[in-house]
Design a protein around this motif. Structure first.
Motif, short mmCIF file in Angstrom:
data_model
loop_
_atom_site.label_atom_id
_atom_site.label_comp_id
_atom_site.label_asym_id
_atom_site.label_seq_id
_atom_site.Cartn_x
_atom_site.Cartn_y
_atom_site.Cartn_z
N LEU A 32 0.83 -1.21 0.00
CA LEU A 32 0.00 0.00 0.00
C LEU A 32 0.86 1.26 0.00
O LEU A 32 0.55 2.24 -0.68
CB LEU A 32 -0.95 0.00 1.20
CG LEU A 32 -2.06 -1.05 1.13
CD1 LEU A 32 -2.84 -1.09 2.43
CD2 LEU A 32 -3.00 -0.76 -0.04
N GLN A 33 1.97 1.23 0.75
CA GLN A 33 2.87 2.39 0.76
C GLN A 33 3.50 2.59 -0.61
O GLN A 33 3.65 3.72 -1.07
CB GLN A 33 3.95 2.21 1.83
CG GLN A 33 3.40 2.40 3.24
CD GLN A 33 4.42 2.08 4.32
OE1 GLN A 33 5.30 1.27 4.12
NE2 GLN A 33 4.25 2.73 5.47
N LYS A 34 3.82 1.51 -1.28
CA LYS A 34 4.39 1.60 -2.62
C LYS A 34 3.36 2.22 -3.57
O LYS A 34 3.69 3.09 -4.39
CB LYS A 34 4.81 0.23 -3.13
CG LYS A 34 5.50 0.28 -4.46
CD LYS A 34 6.08 -1.07 -4.83
CE LYS A 34 6.91 -0.93 -6.09
NZ LYS A 34 7.70 -2.11 -6.36
N ALA A 35 2.12 1.79 -3.46
CA ALA A 35 1.06 2.33 -4.32
C ALA A 35 0.83 3.81 -4.03
O ALA A 35 0.54 4.59 -4.94
CB ALA A 35 -0.23 1.55 -4.11
N CYS A 36 0.99 4.21 -2.77
CA CYS A 36 0.79 5.62 -2.40
C CYS A 36 1.90 6.52 -2.94
O CYS A 36 1.72 7.73 -3.05
CB CYS A 36 0.71 5.78 -0.89
SG CYS A 36 -0.83 5.15 -0.21
N SER A 37 3.04 5.94 -3.27
CA SER A 37 4.16 6.75 -3.74
C SER A 37 4.12 7.01 -5.25
O SER A 37 5.03 7.61 -5.80
CB SER A 37 5.49 6.08 -3.37
OG SER A 37 5.66 4.89 -4.12
N VAL A 38 3.06 6.58 -5.89
CA VAL A 38 2.93 6.75 -7.34
C VAL A 38 2.88 8.24 -7.67
O VAL A 38 2.19 9.01 -7.03
CB VAL A 38 1.62 6.08 -7.84
CG1 VAL A 38 1.35 6.44 -9.28
CG2 VAL A 38 1.69 4.60 -7.65
N LYS A 39 3.62 8.61 -8.69
CA LYS A 39 3.55 9.98 -9.19
C LYS A 39 2.35 10.05 -10.13
O LYS A 39 2.42 9.55 -11.25
CB LYS A 39 4.84 10.37 -9.89
CG LYS A 39 5.99 10.41 -8.91
CD LYS A 39 7.19 11.06 -9.51
CE LYS A 39 8.28 10.93 -8.47
NZ LYS A 39 9.14 11.92 -8.27
N TYR A 40 1.28 10.62 -9.65
CA TYR A 40 0.03 10.60 -10.39
C TYR A 40 -0.16 11.82 -11.28
O TYR A 40 -1.09 11.88 -12.06
CB TYR A 40 -1.17 10.48 -9.43
CG TYR A 40 -1.24 11.60 -8.43
CD1 TYR A 40 -1.94 12.75 -8.72
CD2 TYR A 40 -0.60 11.52 -7.21
CE1 TYR A 40 -2.01 13.79 -7.83
CE2 TYR A 40 -0.67 12.54 -6.30
CZ TYR A 40 -1.37 13.68 -6.60
OH TYR A 40 -1.42 14.71 -5.71
#
Length: 98
Positions: free
Chosen positions: A33-41
């Motif tokens: 989840l932390q990895k997914a939150c670090s996405v540059k959107y």
């Protein structure tokens, strides 16, 4: 959740990891989840034109249009901001350019 799982699957190194994430049988871990939150959107729009440039283009280097725009902007500023202190001699209708 499907979008998150799809993103995480794309980051996996092995097919087994990808399948496990996409299957959805196991809850996502805190690390995942932390990895997914670090996405540059944020993605730059190559066709984006700043508003200031749109205004300048619309004036077509027409000296009269530019002066009218600046004076109208000054009037708007005075109405909206209602400043209590302005430089000595400043007026809405001061010449724009010499």
């Amino acid at each position: 959740e499907n979008e998150v799982r799809s993103y995480l699957a794309d980051c996996c190194k092995t097919e087994a990891e990808k399948e496990m994430i996409l299957a959805g049988n196991e809850p996502l871990t805190k690390v995942q989840l932390q990895k997914a939150c670090s996405v540059k959107y944020r993605v730059k729009n190559p066709r984006y034109v700043p508003g200031s440039e749109v205004v300048v283009r619309s004036l077509n280097d027409d000296r009269k249009k530019i002066e009218e725009f600046i004076i109208d902007w000054r009037k708007h500023f005075m109405t909206v901001v209602d400043p209590k202190y302005m430089p000595t001699g400043w007026r809405v209708d001061n010449p724009v350019a010499k």
